[in-house]
Design an enzyme around this catalytic site. Sequence first.
Site: not given
Length: 234
Positions: A102, A180, A182
């Site tokens: 990002c 994202h 994560e």
Amino acid sequence: MTSNSKTILLITHEQTSSTDTGIVGQALLEAGHAIHTHEVFSINEDGTRTIDPRFPAPGDFDAVIAFGSFSHIYEISEDWITREIQYISMLHQQGTPYLGICFGAQLLAESLGGRTVRADRTEAGLITFEPGHTCPIAPGPWFSWHSDKVELPDHIDVLARTAVAPQVFQSGRSIGVQFHPEADAELMEEWIRIGGHELEGILPINDFRRGWAAHEPAAERNTRELLDWFLNAQ
């Protein structure tokens, strides 16, 4: 630690350091890699913010991963962002594998001669790439939350996109992803606490949570596949 373990630097840009790296940090540790974290921002006991632009020597790491931020690149005039873009450019020139997530992808785009602009609309929730993607990872589901997009030079390979923005791009050993990977439930709740107001009128918070709960196992598998591609691509 396994024989193919790597030493990996994680760069974070928010004051949520306990969870900022989410599934990515967890998966790397489980795989036996040595993890070092550089927090660009930290909060002092009196509530003031400290900025640390003194990035570690790039030669000390086998790979570098930079994470997201609620900030917008084009609104930042502080010196640290110039220094981080220069650091990423140095990693790229040296061939050190770099994964930008990002905001980290937007920093990579800037270092490659591109730029970051406001997207036509906020892209939040679970996404799937448009048909025709050429990257060797699943088209989705991926967790997304951004209102910006990158504009890249013609020589940069865009491997996946949605109607809103390029989602995966690559130049040599440097990879940027707009989504994202994560994200996990804990990190999502932290983001809602910090920036949930950004979703007003776009996506109801409870729909956000329900969508993630239904697809978190698949998204986690996709994240591990992404990391394998990033760390082992030549």
